[in-house]
Design a protein around this motif. Sequence first.
Motif, PDB file in Angstrom:
ATOM      1  N   PHE A 173     -10.232   2.253  -9.237  1.00  0.00           N
ATOM      2  CA  PHE A 173     -10.304   1.266  -8.496  1.00  0.00           C
ATOM      3  C   PHE A 173      -9.348   1.385  -7.282  1.00  0.00           C
ATOM      4  CE2 PHE A 173      -6.700   0.169 -11.007  1.00  0.00           C
ATOM      5  CZ  PHE A 173      -5.620  -0.300 -10.073  1.00  0.00           C
ATOM      6  N   ILE A 174      -8.491   2.520  -7.260  1.00  0.00           N
ATOM      7  CA  ILE A 174      -7.843   3.153  -6.055  1.00  0.00           C
ATOM      8  C   ILE A 174      -8.463   4.073  -5.820  1.00  0.00           C
ATOM      9  CG2 ILE A 174      -5.494   3.994  -5.237  1.00  0.00           C
ATOM     10  CD1 ILE A 174      -5.484   1.051  -6.133  1.00  0.00           C
ATOM     11  N   VAL A 175      -8.797   4.273  -4.292  1.00  0.00           N
ATOM     12  CA  VAL A 175      -9.445   5.196  -3.553  1.00  0.00           C
ATOM     13  C   VAL A 175      -8.758   5.889  -2.600  1.00  0.00           C
ATOM     14  CG1 VAL A 175     -11.672   5.802  -2.353  1.00  0.00           C
ATOM     15  CG2 VAL A 175     -11.730   4.180  -4.313  1.00  0.00           C
ATOM     16  N   ARG A 176      -8.621   7.130  -2.478  1.00  0.00           N
ATOM     17  CA  ARG A 176      -7.878   7.787  -1.210  1.00  0.00           C
ATOM     18  C   ARG A 176      -9.024   7.924  -0.178  1.00  0.00           C
ATOM     19  NH1 ARG A 176      -4.391  13.187  -1.414  1.00  0.00           N
ATOM     20  NH2 ARG A 176      -3.568  12.997   1.028  1.00  0.00           N
ATOM     21  N   ARG A 177      -8.540   7.327   1.002  1.00  0.00           N
ATOM     22  CA  ARG A 177      -9.341   7.566   2.120  1.00  0.00           C
ATOM     23  C   ARG A 177      -8.717   8.167   3.342  1.00  0.00           C
ATOM     24  NH1 ARG A 177     -12.540   1.757   2.396  1.00  0.00           N
ATOM     25  NH2 ARG A 177     -13.728   2.036   0.825  1.00  0.00           N
ATOM     26  N   VAL A 228      -6.562   2.763  -0.858  1.00  0.00           N
ATOM     27  CA  VAL A 228      -7.148   1.307  -0.793  1.00  0.00           C
ATOM     28  C   VAL A 228      -7.523   0.936  -2.014  1.00  0.00           C
ATOM     29  CG1 VAL A 228      -7.732   1.558   1.746  1.00  0.00           C
ATOM     30  CG2 VAL A 228      -9.422   2.162  -0.005  1.00  0.00           C
ATOM     31  N   CYS A 229      -7.526  -0.557  -2.210  1.00  0.00           N
ATOM     32  CA  CYS A 229      -8.317  -1.100  -3.415  1.00  0.00           C
ATOM     33  C   CYS A 229      -9.744  -1.451  -3.505  1.00  0.00           C
ATOM     34  CB  CYS A 229      -7.240  -2.126  -4.070  1.00  0.00           C
ATOM     35  SG  CYS A 229      -7.876  -3.001  -5.300  1.00  0.00           S
ATOM     36  N   THR A 268      -3.243  -9.631  -9.499  1.00  0.00           N
ATOM     37  CA  THR A 268      -2.660  -8.453 -10.280  1.00  0.00           C
ATOM     38  C   THR A 268      -3.432  -7.219  -9.685  1.00  0.00           C
ATOM     39  OG1 THR A 268      -3.206  -9.927 -12.301  1.00  0.00           O
ATOM     40  CG2 THR A 268      -2.804  -7.666 -12.560  1.00  0.00           C
ATOM     41  N   ALA A 269      -4.679  -7.453  -9.037  1.00  0.00           N
ATOM     42  CA  ALA A 269      -5.107  -6.014  -8.714  1.00  0.00           C
ATOM     43  C   ALA A 269      -4.035  -5.417  -7.394  1.00  0.00           C
ATOM     44  CB  ALA A 269      -6.301  -6.111  -8.080  1.00  0.00           C
ATOM     45  N   GLU A 270      -3.706  -6.442  -6.459  1.00  0.00           N
ATOM     46  CA  GLU A 270      -2.929  -6.098  -5.463  1.00  0.00           C
ATOM     47  C   GLU A 270      -1.568  -5.450  -5.895  1.00  0.00           C
ATOM     48  OE1 GLU A 270      -0.893  -8.338  -1.451  1.00  0.00           O
ATOM     49  OE2 GLU A 270      -2.155  -9.542  -2.719  1.00  0.00           O
ATOM     50  N   SER A 271      -0.919  -6.191  -7.065  1.00  0.00           N
ATOM     51  CA  SER A 271       0.352  -5.831  -7.664  1.00  0.00           C
ATOM     52  C   SER A 271       0.150  -4.056  -8.144  1.00  0.00           C
ATOM     53  CB  SER A 271       0.730  -6.495  -8.882  1.00  0.00           C
ATOM     54  OG  SER A 271       1.062  -7.967  -8.287  1.00  0.00           O
ATOM     55  N   VAL A 309      -7.954   2.420  11.602  1.00  0.00           N
ATOM     56  CA  VAL A 309      -7.571   2.807  10.494  1.00  0.00           C
ATOM     57  C   VAL A 309      -8.440   1.992   9.387  1.00  0.00           C
ATOM     58  CG1 VAL A 309      -5.725   2.816   8.904  1.00  0.00           C
ATOM     59  CG2 VAL A 309      -5.166   3.307  11.078  1.00  0.00           C
ATOM     60  N   GLU A 310      -8.772   2.728   8.645  1.00  0.00           N
ATOM     61  CA  GLU A 310      -9.916   1.881   7.494  1.00  0.00           C
ATOM     62  C   GLU A 310      -9.051   1.044   6.707  1.00  0.00           C
ATOM     63  OE1 GLU A 310     -12.931   5.884   7.255  1.00  0.00           O
ATOM     64  OE2 GLU A 310     -12.440   4.723   5.469  1.00  0.00           O
ATOM     65  N   GLY A 311      -8.108   1.574   6.272  1.00  0.00           N
ATOM     66  CA  GLY A 311      -7.423   0.495   5.075  1.00  0.00           C
ATOM     67  C   GLY A 311      -5.811   0.479   5.628  1.00  0.00           C
ATOM     68  N   GLU A 312      -4.990   0.638   4.546  1.00  0.00           N
ATOM     69  CA  GLU A 312      -3.689   0.443   4.823  1.00  0.00           C
ATOM     70  C   GLU A 312      -2.851   1.173   3.620  1.00  0.00           C
ATOM     71  OE1 GLU A 312      -2.024  -3.370   4.395  1.00  0.00           O
ATOM     72  OE2 GLU A 312      -3.734  -3.919   3.624  1.00  0.00           O
ATOM     73  N   GLY A 313      -1.749   1.451   3.950  1.00  0.00           N
ATOM     74  CA  GLY A 313      -0.873   2.226   2.871  1.00  0.00           C
ATOM     75  C   GLY A 313      -0.889   3.880   2.764  1.00  0.00           C
ATOM     76  N   ASP A 314      -0.098   4.292   3.773  1.00  0.00           N
ATOM     77  CA  ASP A 314      -0.039   6.039   3.885  1.00  0.00           C
ATOM     78  C   ASP A 314       0.450   6.253   2.558  1.00  0.00           C
ATOM     79  OD1 ASP A 314      -0.267   8.421   4.536  1.00  0.00           O
ATOM     80  OD2 ASP A 314       0.780   8.040   6.496  1.00  0.00           O
ATOM     81  N   ASP A 315      -0.274   7.335   1.970  1.00  0.00           N
ATOM     82  CA  ASP A 315       0.250   7.916   0.730  1.00  0.00           C
ATOM     83  C   ASP A 315       1.374   8.868   0.822  1.00  0.00           C
ATOM     84  OD1 ASP A 315      -0.645  10.076   2.078  1.00  0.00           O
ATOM     85  OD2 ASP A 315      -1.766  10.733   0.540  1.00  0.00           O
ATOM     86  N   GLY A 316       2.048   9.025   1.903  1.00  0.00           N
ATOM     87  CA  GLY A 316       3.373   9.697   2.050  1.00  0.00           C
ATOM     88  C   GLY A 316       3.172  10.895   2.593  1.00  0.00           C
ATOM     89  N   ASP A 317       2.178  11.571   2.642  1.00  0.00           N
ATOM     90  CA  ASP A 317       1.982  12.963   3.190  1.00  0.00           C
ATOM     91  C   ASP A 317       1.384  12.665   4.773  1.00  0.00           C
ATOM     92  OD1 ASP A 317      -0.324  12.308   2.678  1.00  0.00           O
ATOM     93  OD2 ASP A 317      -0.663  13.748   1.113  1.00  0.00           O
ATOM     94  N   GLY A 318       1.199  11.681   5.257  1.00  0.00           N
ATOM     95  CA  GLY A 318       0.656  11.420   6.532  1.00  0.00           C
ATOM     96  C   GLY A 318      -0.938  11.688   6.536  1.00  0.00           C
TER      97      GLY A 318
END
Length: 824
Positions: A210-214, A240-241, A254-257, A226-235
Motif C-alpha cells: 500500500f506504500i508506493v514510491r512515486r 504515498v499511500c 491507522t493507514a496514515e500512522s 508534486v504528485e504526493g508528499e513525503g520525500d524519501d530522503g534522497d530527493g
Amino acid sequence: MLHEILLSLSGHPSPLLRSASSSSSSPSSDNTNLSAAARSILSPPERALLQSLARLSDLHIYLLTSTSHIASCHPSVICRAVASAIDSLHLAAFRRKVLEVESTILKKDAALVGAYNIVPLTAVVAEFDGWTRRLEWLAGVVQLMMNAGGGGCTGAKVVDFLRAELQTGYRDVEQTAGSLVAVAEAAWVKQVSAWVLYGRVPGFGEGDFFIVRRRRAREGGDEEGVEGEGDDGDGEGEYVCERGLLPGFVTPATAESMWFIGRSLNQIRAKSVGDYSLRGEDHLSTQLTRLAALKHPIDSATFARTIADIRHFLSRTTLQRLLPLTRVLETLQLFRDFFLLRRGEFAMALTQQADEKIKSRWKRAENLAYEKRDGFGSVTVKEGEVAAVLARTWAAMGSMQGEHAEEDEGLELARDLLRLTVTKSRTSISASPAAVESGLTAIAPTPFRNLLFSVPVVLTLQIPSPLDLFLSQSDLQTYTAINSYLLSLRRAHLRLTDLWKITALRRHHPAPPGPPYGSTRGGREKVRLFRERHATRSSILRNAWATASAAIFFLGEIEGYLQTEVVAGLSDGFHRWLRTGEDDQRYDDNSSNQTLNPSPAREDDGPDDAPDDDDDDIWLIESTSSATGSPSPSQQQQQQRAHIHHDPQTLATAHRLYLRTLVHRLLLSQQSFTDPLYELLVQIDHLVALVHRLHSVWAAADLEADAGVVDAFVDLEKEERDVQREIRGVEGRVKSGIEGLVGELRRLEGTGGTGSLLFSGSGDGDIRGRGDGDEAGEVVRMRESGEYVPRRVGGVDRLLMKLDFGSWFGRGGVDVDVDAMEED
C-alpha cells in the motif's frame, strides 16, 4: 478399480474417471462424464457414485495445477502465500485422507471391508463426504486470485474476501477460511513490519504494497506539480499511500500512522549516515513482538492500538532528536510572519517593489520604437525578474531595520527559504490523500495570485527535512493561497492610501508670485486663474476621493477583522497548544457573538515566550523532579498529555485542523464572497490607475497652458474627458462592489456559513444533523484528551456592525465631507 479410484483422487488423471473438461481448466461445471468403457461395465447406481468421486478428482487436479502456478508466478506475496497454504495444508490433508482410506482397505478394516473382502463403493464415497464443498470453495478462492478483473488480484482483495467468508454457515468452510485468513494476514503483517520497523518498502511484491514510491512530477519548476508528499530522503522520489491496496480492517487513521512511521524511519536512516545518535534500532525486537502477537483475524481496534504504540514509542525514542519543538515553533513563526503577513513591512516592501517593476516595464515598452514593440510581450514579467523583486524586498526590509538588521534571525531564515515564483494558474488546491480524508477545506479558485504582477505569482518555499514530518505540500499550498488572498487586500489598501501622497491633486493652493509681478493686476489674475483651475479639478475628483475613502474604510475593517480577530486568535491558540498541550483561553459558548473570555493567565504569553532549552520537546518531556522534588499533579498531567499526544503525526493532524479552520474563518472557502471581492480589487486598481492617468493629463495640460510645451500627437482635452468618464464608471462599480460584499456578509451571517468546522467533513461549516450539545460534548472530550481544539474566533456580525455606510448605498451620488477625510 478401487486402486484406480484412489490414484485418481490423489491427483493422477485416470482414464476411468476422465472428465469432459480439461484438468487445467476451471471445474466450475458439475457436468463430469465418465469414459465410454466405464459406462459399459458399470451399473447406473455405480456411475452416479463415481460422478462425485470424479468431481473430487477434477477439483484436486485443478487446485494442484493452479496453486503451483500462483505460488511461482503471481506478483502478490499474499496470493502466493495463500496458494502455498492451500497446497500444503488443505490439499495435503485431502491426500492424507486418501492414504487413510487406502490403508483401511489394505488392512481389511471392517469399517470399509465387508464379507468376502467386498468394499462397498458407497462406503468409499461416504469417507470423502464433505470434501466436495471444501474443495469447491478452495477452487473459488483460486479463481479469485487468477481472475480478479482487469487490474489483477491484490493481496487486499484476497484478505477482504477471506474475512468475509468467515461469516458462512458451514463449519468446515469457516475453519478453512480461518486458516487461510491467518496465512494471508501474517504475510501482510510481515510486509507492514518492513515498513513500520525499518522504513523500507518490501523488495518483493512492491506493486502489491500500500506504500508506493512515486517520482516528483514538476512542470517548469512549479511546486504544485508534486504528485504526493513525503520525500524519501534522497530527493529523488516520494512515498504515498494507496488506499485501494489496504485491507478493509485498516482505518484511514491507522493507514496514515503507518505511512508516517515508515516515512519518518526512512528519513532517520538517511540522516543516520552521518549522525549515529539518530540510530535507535534497539526497539525492533519489542515492536516486532507486538506485531507477531496479533491474533487472526486481526481486530481493527487492536491493530490500530498496536500501530499507535509503535508510533508513540518511535516518537519518544528517536524523533525527539530529529525534530525538536524549537524547530517547529520557528517554522510556524515563519509562516505566521510572512505568509500570514504578521510583519506588515514585508507586504509593504513587496508591494512597492512589484509596482516599481511593473512601472519600469511599461516605461520601457513606451520608449521602444513602434516597429520594435511586441504587443504585451515587452511588459510580461519573467521568472528572474520576480526573484529579483523578492531580493530587493529583503534589502528594503533590511534598510528599514538599520543597524539591528543582523539581529533579525527570522528575516535571515525567510531570506534563505522563501521563494517568489511564477506559477501556472490553478482552479483548485491539490491535497494529499491524508489531507482529503481529514476533510481539508476546499479553497475557492478565485485568482488572487494574479493581482501582484498581473501574472500568477505565489510565495512558496521548499519544505526542508525533517519539517516534512508534519508539513505537507497541501499545507504549503494552503499557506500560499492564504498569502495571495491577504496580500491582495493589503496591496489594494496601500495603493489607495498612496493616492493621498499626490499633493498636487489633493491640497494644491497656488501662492501669489513674488514681487513686483505679484502686486500687479496680471499677477493677481494669474493667481485667480490657477486657483479656479484647481478648485474645478478638486470638484471633479470629489466623488473619486469619497469613493476611495469608502474603499479604504472597507478594506481597513476587513483587514482588521481577518488579521486581528481571525489570524491572530487562531495562531495564538495553536502556538499555546504546542507549548503547553492545551489552550488556556476559555470561551462563552452561550454568547451569540462568540466573544472570547480570556482566563487570568498572562495575556502577553506569545509564541516568542517559548523556552529555548534543548530539553523542551514535544515528544519527550522528562520529569526533572529527581533533582528538584516531585512535580505537582497539574504538572504531571501536563507532562503526561504532552508526552502522549504531541508526536509528529498528532502535530500534523492538529496543524491541518488549524489550517482548515483558518481557511474557513477567513472566508476563503466561500466563492460567493471571494469572487466579488476579487472584482472589487480589480476595480480599485483601475480607479488608482485612472487617477494617476488624470494627474499626468492635467500636468501635461498645465505645461501646455503655462509653459507652451505642446504635444502634437495627444489631444489632452479629449483624453481628459475620456478619463473622467471612465472614473465615473469605476466609482459606480466600486460602490456597487462594496454594497454587494456587505450584502454577501449579511447572507453568510444569516445562514451560518461561518459556523463551526469541528464536525464538518466537507469544510462548508454546516453542522446540520448534530446539535449544539453534541458539539460541546465533543469539544470537552477533545480538550480532556489533550487534542487541539481551534478557538472560536471571528464573528461576521461584529464586522457588519463596523461596516455601516449609512445612506451612501441609497443615494445616487456621494455627499461626503472630503476635507474631514483628508485630515490624516
